[in-house]
Design an enzyme around this catalytic site. Structure first.
Site, short mmCIF file in Angstrom:
data_model
loop_
_atom_site.label_atom_id
_atom_site.label_comp_id
_atom_site.label_asym_id
_atom_site.label_seq_id
_atom_site.Cartn_x
_atom_site.Cartn_y
_atom_site.Cartn_z
N THR A 27 0.87 -1.18 0.00
CA THR A 27 0.00 0.00 0.00
C THR A 27 0.90 1.23 0.00
O THR A 27 1.64 1.46 0.97
CB THR A 27 -0.89 0.03 1.27
OG1 THR A 27 -1.67 -1.16 1.30
CG2 THR A 27 -1.80 1.25 1.26
N LYS A 53 -7.89 1.52 -3.07
CA LYS A 53 -7.54 1.08 -1.71
C LYS A 53 -7.69 2.23 -0.70
O LYS A 53 -8.29 2.07 0.35
CB LYS A 53 -6.10 0.55 -1.73
CG LYS A 53 -5.41 0.44 -0.40
CD LYS A 53 -5.62 -0.89 0.25
CE LYS A 53 -5.06 -0.86 1.66
NZ LYS A 53 -5.24 -2.09 2.39
N LYS A 80 -1.70 5.07 8.63
CA LYS A 80 -0.90 5.15 7.39
C LYS A 80 -1.81 5.37 6.18
O LYS A 80 -1.56 6.24 5.35
CB LYS A 80 -0.09 3.85 7.22
CG LYS A 80 0.58 3.73 5.86
CD LYS A 80 1.16 2.35 5.57
CE LYS A 80 1.59 2.28 4.10
NZ LYS A 80 2.19 1.00 3.72
P1 NAD Z 1 5.84 -5.85 7.59
O1 NAD Z 1 6.61 -4.73 8.19
O2 NAD Z 1 5.45 -7.02 8.44
O3 NAD Z 1 6.65 -6.44 6.32
C1 NAD Z 1 7.42 -5.68 5.44
C2 NAD Z 1 8.66 -6.49 5.13
O4 NAD Z 1 9.45 -5.78 4.17
C3 NAD Z 1 9.56 -6.72 6.35
O5 NAD Z 1 9.79 -8.11 6.53
C4 NAD Z 1 10.83 -5.97 6.00
O6 NAD Z 1 12.03 -6.58 6.52
C5 NAD Z 1 10.81 -6.00 4.49
N1 NAD Z 1 11.63 -4.98 3.85
C6 NAD Z 1 11.71 -3.65 4.15
N2 NAD Z 1 12.58 -3.05 3.31
C7 NAD Z 1 13.03 -4.02 2.47
C8 NAD Z 1 13.95 -4.01 1.38
N3 NAD Z 1 14.56 -2.90 0.99
N4 NAD Z 1 14.18 -5.17 0.74
C9 NAD Z 1 13.58 -6.32 1.14
N5 NAD Z 1 12.70 -6.39 2.17
C10 NAD Z 1 12.45 -5.24 2.81
O7 NAD Z 1 4.55 -5.18 6.92
P2 NAD Z 1 3.20 -5.92 6.43
O8 NAD Z 1 2.20 -5.85 7.52
O9 NAD Z 1 3.55 -7.22 5.82
O10 NAD Z 1 2.74 -4.88 5.31
C11 NAD Z 1 3.30 -4.88 3.99
C12 NAD Z 1 2.46 -3.97 3.12
O11 NAD Z 1 1.11 -4.46 3.09
C13 NAD Z 1 2.38 -2.52 3.61
O12 NAD Z 1 2.44 -1.66 2.50
C14 NAD Z 1 1.03 -2.48 4.32
O13 NAD Z 1 0.47 -1.16 4.33
C15 NAD Z 1 0.21 -3.42 3.46
N6 NAD Z 1 -0.95 -4.02 4.14
C16 NAD Z 1 -0.83 -4.56 5.39
C17 NAD Z 1 -1.94 -5.15 6.00
C18 NAD Z 1 -1.84 -5.77 7.38
O14 NAD Z 1 -2.89 -6.08 7.96
N7 NAD Z 1 -0.65 -5.99 7.92
C19 NAD Z 1 -3.17 -5.18 5.33
C20 NAD Z 1 -3.26 -4.65 4.04
C21 NAD Z 1 -2.13 -4.07 3.46
#
Ligand code: NAD
Length: 288
Positions: A93, A168, A243
């Site tokens: 997102t 979204k 966010k």
């Molecule tokens: P998270 O922080 O658990 O996961 C993100 C991952 O990206 C981490 O494991 C981190 O180490 C990795 N990362 C960061 N920089 C990196 C890089 N340069 N190279 C490789 N890996 C890297 O976050 P999440 O909850 O999995 O969310 C991910 C996305 O999904 C976000 O954009 C969030 O807004 C969206 N989202 C989350 C949810 C939810 O309920 N958690 C729901 C819908 C959408």
């Protein structure tokens, strides 16, 4: 297919595992050791960098925290590293402007790319029941569809590049607003002497009915089982709702949209998030 998966966090971990289950060869990378270890257990092959994971693939899927990271990963490690002809899917997102910019950089380098953010949280990511809202050309959408279907229950083409992100944040702005409205109504009903269950029984079949009430009720013990029944643990974190509201307000400013309730919802979640960012977003009822 050979698919690179970058960003194996709360969401990406389950999504990559579902691609493996669907029979794809998944080449994974994340900066976090713990995330990488879990992905290995789920059958992903692990690489030392995103660029190496992209070597020889048919598709690249990313699930990363924000727009700056998405842009850096695509410009440094994906564009020019994935084979010409690979299709690129960003499921993070992020802001609409960065999504459009990265897709146009990919297009200039000869790649089909979509923005494909999701509705549904960690449980839906693990279960493969996410909804994907997809922005991009018809051909990019067609090439992405079967990959997304392996991770979700619905894949919807929202139009041109960036329109997935637009759908979204408009959806989540509405969600933030009707959650606060639902919390206000339950809190006032109680002050007026109405039992919450009785108010639910009436409003859930009347014109106040909405998803925050009937699928995600913020009052413990009322309606289906929700994070409210688990002390507001799990679910959709307040910090993530904030966010999305910030992204919505950025998009409102850049497009000239008038969003007074969205702005107010952002202010209320900003104040609540300072101490409660890890609680489910329905916990905002505690402030009322
Ligand atoms: P998270 O922080 O658990 O996961 C993100 C991952 O990206 C981490 O494991 C981190 O180490 C990795 N990362 C960061 N920089 C990196 C890089 N340069 N190279 C490789 N890996 C890297 O976050 P999440 O909850 O999995 O969310 C991910 C996305 O999904 C976000 O954009 C969030 O807004 C969206 N989202 C989350 C949810 C939810 O309920 N958690 C729901 C819908 C959408």
């Amino acid at each position: 297919m050979k698919i690179a998966f970058i960003g194996l966090g709360n969401m990406g971990g389950g999504m990559a595992a579902n691609l493996v289950k669907a029979g794809h060869e998944v080449r994974a990378f994340d900066l976090s050791e713990a995330a990488v270890a879990a992905a290995r257990e789920h059958g992903c092959a692990i690489f030392a960098s995103a660029a190496e994971a992209c070597d020889g693939v048919d598709a690249v899927v990313t699930m990363l925290p924000n727009g700056a990271i998405v842009k850096a990963v695509y410009t440094n490690d994906v564009i020019g590293k994935a084979p010409a002809g690979a299709v690129l899917l960003d499921c993070s997102t992020i802001d609409v402007a960065t999504a459009r910019e990265v897709i146009s950089l990919a297009k200039a380098a000869g790649y089909d790319m979509v923005d494909a953010p999701v509705s549904g949280g960690i449980a839906a990511a693990n279960a493969g029941t996410l909804t994907f809202m997809v922005g991009g050309t018809d051909s990019a959408f067609k090439r992405s569809e079967s990959i997304l279907q392996a991770m979700g229950k619905a894949v919807i083409h929202a139009g041109a590049a960036g329109n997935g992100q637009a759908a979204k944040i408009c959806n989540n702005m509405l969600l933030g607003i009707h959650m606060i409205g639902t919390c206000e109504a339950f809190a006032m009903a109680q002050k007026l002497g109405l039992d919450p269950q009785t108010f639910y029984d009436i409003s859930s079949v009347s014109s106040g009915q909405n998803w925050s009430m009937t699928s995600y009720c913020p009052v413990p013990g009322v309606g289906p089982t929700t994070p409210a029944d688990n002390n507001y643990q799990g679910g959709f974190a307040t910090a993530l709702m904030l966010k999305d509201l910030k992204l919505a307000m950025e998009a409102a400013a850049s497009s000239g949209a008038s969003t007074p309730l969205g702005k107010h919802a952002q202010e209320l979640y900003e104040a609540f998030s300072a101490e409660n960012g890890g609680l489910d977003f329905s916990a905002i009822i505690k402030t009322l």
